[in-house]
Design a protein around this motif. Structure first.
Motif, mmCIF file in Angstrom:
data_model
loop_
_atom_site.group_PDB
_atom_site.id
_atom_site.type_symbol
_atom_site.label_atom_id
_atom_site.label_comp_id
_atom_site.label_asym_id
_atom_site.label_seq_id
_atom_site.Cartn_x
_atom_site.Cartn_y
_atom_site.Cartn_z
ATOM 1 N N TYR A 114 10.013 -2.184 -0.940
ATOM 2 C CA TYR A 114 11.207 -3.008 -0.715
ATOM 3 C C TYR A 114 11.005 -4.013 0.425
ATOM 4 C CZ TYR A 114 12.103 -0.130 3.400
ATOM 5 O OH TYR A 114 11.994 0.505 4.614
ATOM 6 N N LEU A 115 10.032 -3.751 1.305
ATOM 7 C CA LEU A 115 9.781 -4.654 2.429
ATOM 8 C C LEU A 115 9.354 -6.048 1.961
ATOM 9 C CD1 LEU A 115 7.849 -2.277 4.885
ATOM 10 C CD2 LEU A 115 10.177 -3.139 5.155
ATOM 11 N N LEU A 116 8.778 -6.135 0.757
ATOM 12 C CA LEU A 116 8.384 -7.440 0.237
ATOM 13 C C LEU A 116 9.587 -8.368 0.089
ATOM 14 C CD1 LEU A 116 5.687 -6.718 -2.527
ATOM 15 C CD2 LEU A 116 5.343 -7.754 -0.288
ATOM 16 N N ASN A 117 10.741 -7.767 -0.249
ATOM 17 C CA ASN A 117 11.959 -8.567 -0.417
ATOM 18 C C ASN A 117 12.523 -9.060 0.912
ATOM 19 O OD1 ASN A 117 11.891 -8.165 -3.214
ATOM 20 N ND2 ASN A 117 12.916 -6.183 -2.996
ATOM 21 N N ASP A 118 12.063 -8.450 2.004
ATOM 22 C CA ASP A 118 12.554 -8.843 3.336
ATOM 23 C C ASP A 118 11.715 -9.949 3.977
ATOM 24 O OD1 ASP A 118 14.485 -6.920 3.111
ATOM 25 O OD2 ASP A 118 13.370 -5.393 4.213
ATOM 26 N N THR B 276 0.810 -1.226 0.000
ATOM 27 C CA THR B 276 0.000 0.000 0.000
ATOM 28 C C THR B 276 0.843 1.276 0.000
ATOM 29 O OG1 THR B 276 -0.192 -0.176 2.419
ATOM 30 C CG2 THR B 276 -2.008 -1.034 1.095
ATOM 31 N N LEU B 277 2.094 1.195 0.486
ATOM 32 C CA LEU B 277 2.962 2.380 0.504
ATOM 33 C C LEU B 277 4.089 2.187 -0.518
ATOM 34 C CD1 LEU B 277 3.246 2.889 4.371
ATOM 35 C CD2 LEU B 277 1.729 4.090 2.787
ATOM 36 N N PRO B 278 4.015 2.840 -1.667
ATOM 37 C CA PRO B 278 5.011 2.640 -2.730
ATOM 38 C C PRO B 278 6.452 2.809 -2.272
ATOM 39 C CG PRO B 278 3.179 3.975 -3.517
ATOM 40 C CD PRO B 278 2.981 3.819 -2.052
ATOM 41 N N GLU B 279 6.672 3.733 -1.340
ATOM 42 C CA GLU B 279 8.042 3.984 -0.886
ATOM 43 C C GLU B 279 8.580 2.845 -0.009
ATOM 44 O OE1 GLU B 279 5.287 6.184 2.020
ATOM 45 O OE2 GLU B 279 5.387 5.697 -0.118
ATOM 46 N N PHE C 259 -5.309 -8.316 3.248
ATOM 47 C CA PHE C 259 -4.112 -8.842 2.591
ATOM 48 C C PHE C 259 -4.436 -9.337 1.183
ATOM 49 C CE2 PHE C 259 -1.613 -12.661 1.526
ATOM 50 C CZ PHE C 259 -0.343 -12.101 1.448
ATOM 51 N N LEU C 260 -5.504 -10.125 1.063
ATOM 52 C CA LEU C 260 -5.855 -10.693 -0.245
ATOM 53 C C LEU C 260 -6.210 -9.606 -1.254
ATOM 54 C CD1 LEU C 260 -7.944 -13.851 0.781
ATOM 55 C CD2 LEU C 260 -5.671 -13.804 -0.251
ATOM 56 N N THR C 261 -6.967 -8.586 -0.832
ATOM 57 C CA THR C 261 -7.328 -7.517 -1.774
ATOM 58 C C THR C 261 -6.089 -6.762 -2.244
ATOM 59 O OG1 THR C 261 -7.794 -6.046 0.116
ATOM 60 C CG2 THR C 261 -9.667 -7.140 -0.906
ATOM 61 N N GLU C 262 -5.173 -6.474 -1.311
ATOM 62 C CA GLU C 262 -3.978 -5.707 -1.675
ATOM 63 C C GLU C 262 -3.030 -6.528 -2.546
ATOM 64 O OE1 GLU C 262 -3.579 -2.636 -1.271
ATOM 65 O OE2 GLU C 262 -5.201 -2.216 0.143
ATOM 66 N N VAL C 263 -2.800 -7.787 -2.181
ATOM 67 C CA VAL C 263 -1.820 -8.587 -2.927
ATOM 68 C C VAL C 263 -2.357 -8.957 -4.315
ATOM 69 C CG1 VAL C 263 -2.453 -10.946 -2.172
ATOM 70 C CG2 VAL C 263 -0.059 -10.379 -2.600
#
Length: 496
Positions: free
Chosen positions: A198-202, A192-195, A264-268
């Protein structure tokens, strides 16, 4: 105080419904002479007045006891039975966390008699408890209690080992539910926060033995099922399997955990849908919204649904041509989760979308005209105006497409509507460049399309070129843009 006075005060302190319950559940379950003596003493003490004198010698003869010793023993038995009954009653109606506190306090004071009563009650509960349905607090309390039971000198080593195993699995289950909840929240934040993408990679890959080390709690199982969606690309079939699995266990998931799963499901899904590496469509997002609506995971604490969420599912149903669902909304099947001030808005748009699917264009324009009289909350005013404008623009273009080849003049100034919408977006979304750009691109593409409709030369070639350009453009309503482009391509005739 005499022992008979203690017994009398205990009996009189019980509320009437508790007295009746004690008589049925405790006294009447005794056998032989013990039952007779206990019942006789209990009923006599229940019916005495506060001023009655209670002399042991007199009561021994009056109630038919053999001697004072037997009477005192029955008094002790009655006191013990009432105290045990009250403790068990407390344990039946008290959250486990309070039972845990009680046991700790009794252990600290070395009150072995009462501690044993508490432990036996909780042990009985442990034997019948389905550990797959516990709350987080229960897992925490059971882990703590099993630690105390393990250290209790009154149990055998085999029993102690059993409690250690329960404790370990409770701790693991408590840990992994919390851990996965935090990881899922982290994924939502990253998307939800474009900036912070990178947290997805963590996000870590989970160890294989999570299931084996825990109780099969339904929330944990669903968390484990959906979490991997944040780690890699997935297709429509994979998502559908996870939605089916989630729905299977949905009745045993709390509203708070359900809300997290839905968010989570809606966002992903929305995030993955915008990537070209997956085959996800709005239909997949619609299935997620239906899951949330069915289980009321998309409603708030006041049991009402945000108007924006209602609009999302309405638009998805509209784009997915789910006429039956729109008719359910329109006739009030979900009225109980619709705020009173939003009911007229939901009605107008659901009715308009029904007319759109039935190609009843004049009825839509009439409803749009009537909607100008509706008072809208300030918080939702902009949202309402955007959806109304988009609906009107789409309707006008559908009318335009219908008139191609019929030799009918178009009474609507489409270019004027497009220019007005462009300016409306520019004025209201200066601080939201992404939303502004998506809507402005929508207007730009429709202006190009309009030229394809009215041009007299190379009509088919221009439409094909316009359709090809959609591939690389980012805009709202892309599915519909493809639809009208292909509809015009099939006609491949000139309007003038």
């Amino acid at each position: 105080m005499k022992i008979v006075e203690i017994a009398s005060s205990l009996v009189k302190s019980l509320p009437d419904e508790i007295k009746d319950s004690f008589l049925k559940k405790v006294v009447n379950k005794r056998e032989g002479r013990e039952k007779l003596k206990l019942k006789k003493l209990f009923l006599y003490l229940r019916d005495t007045s506060p001023n009655d004198k209670l002399r042991i010698a007199d009561l021994t003869l009056k109630l038919g006891f053999n001697n004072n010793k037997e009477f005192r023993k029955t008094c002790n038995n009655l006191i013990f039975s009432i105290e045990t009954f009250l403790i068990n009653l407390y344990l039946e109606t008290t959250p486990l966390v309070k039972q845990e506190m009680l046991y700790k306090e009794l252990a600290k004071r070395e009150s072995r008699f009462y501690k044993k009563i508490v432990r036996l009650n909780i042990e009985k509960r442990i034997q019948v408890e389905s550990f797959s349905n516990c709350t987080l607090e229960q897992y925490k309390s059971y882990a703590s209690l099993c630690k105390y039971f393990h250290l209790d000198t009154d149990i055998t080593k085999i029993e102690a080992q059993q409690y250690l195993i329960i404790r370990k699995k409770c701790i693991n289950t408590f840990y992994w539910i919390n851990k996965l909840a935090l990881l899922i929240d982290k994924a939502i934040r990253a998307i939800t926060l474009p900036e912070e993408i990178y947290l997805l990679n963590d996000l870590p890959t989970l160890p294989q033995n999570v299931i084996e080390s825990c109780y099969h709690n339904k929330t944990l199982l669903v968390y484990l099922c959906i979490y991997n969606l944040a780690l890699d690309d997935f297709n429509s079939q994979e998502l559908n399997n996870k939605i089916i699995y989630t729905e299977k266990h949905s009745k045993e998931i709390s509203s708070k955990n359900g809300e997290r799963i839905f968010n989570f499901l809606t966002e992903v899904v929305a995030y993955q849908k915008n990537k070209k590496t997956t085959n996800l469509t709005n239909k997949d997002l619609y299935e997620v919204f239906k899951l949330g609506l069915k289980n009321k995971w998309s409603v708030q604490e006041d049991n009402l649904m945000y108007l924006s969420d209602f609009f999302n599912i309405l638009v998805l149903a509209w784009n997915g041509k789910d006429l039956s669902f729109l008719e359910k909304i329109n006739r009030g099947d979900y009225e109980e989760i619709t705020a009173k001030e939003h009911k007229s808005i939901v009605f107008i748009f659901s009715k308009s979308y029904i007319h759109f699917l039935k190609e009843e264009w004049d009825e839509i324009l009439e409803l749009i005209s009537k909607s100008k009289e509706i008072k809208i909350d300030k918080d939702y005013q902009l949202f309402f105006l955007i959806n109304r404008n988009v609906l009107k623009i789409k309707t006008l273009f559908q009318i335009l497409l219908e008139r191609i080849g019929k030799g009918e003049a178009n009474p609507y100034d489409i270019e004027k509507h497009l220019n007005n919408y462009y300016e409306f977006i520019r004025r209201n979304y200066k601080k939201e460049p992404v939303t502004k750009d998506l809507n402005h691109k929508f207007v730009f593409l429709l202006k190009q399309f309009y030229k394809c409709v009215i041009t007299r030369e190379n009509n088919l070639s221009k439409v094909s070129s316009w359709l090809s350009s959609l591939e690389k453009e980012r805009s709202i309503e892309k599915d519909w843009l493809y639809h009208i482009g292909n509809a015009l391509k099939e006609k491949h005739t000139k309007i003038y």
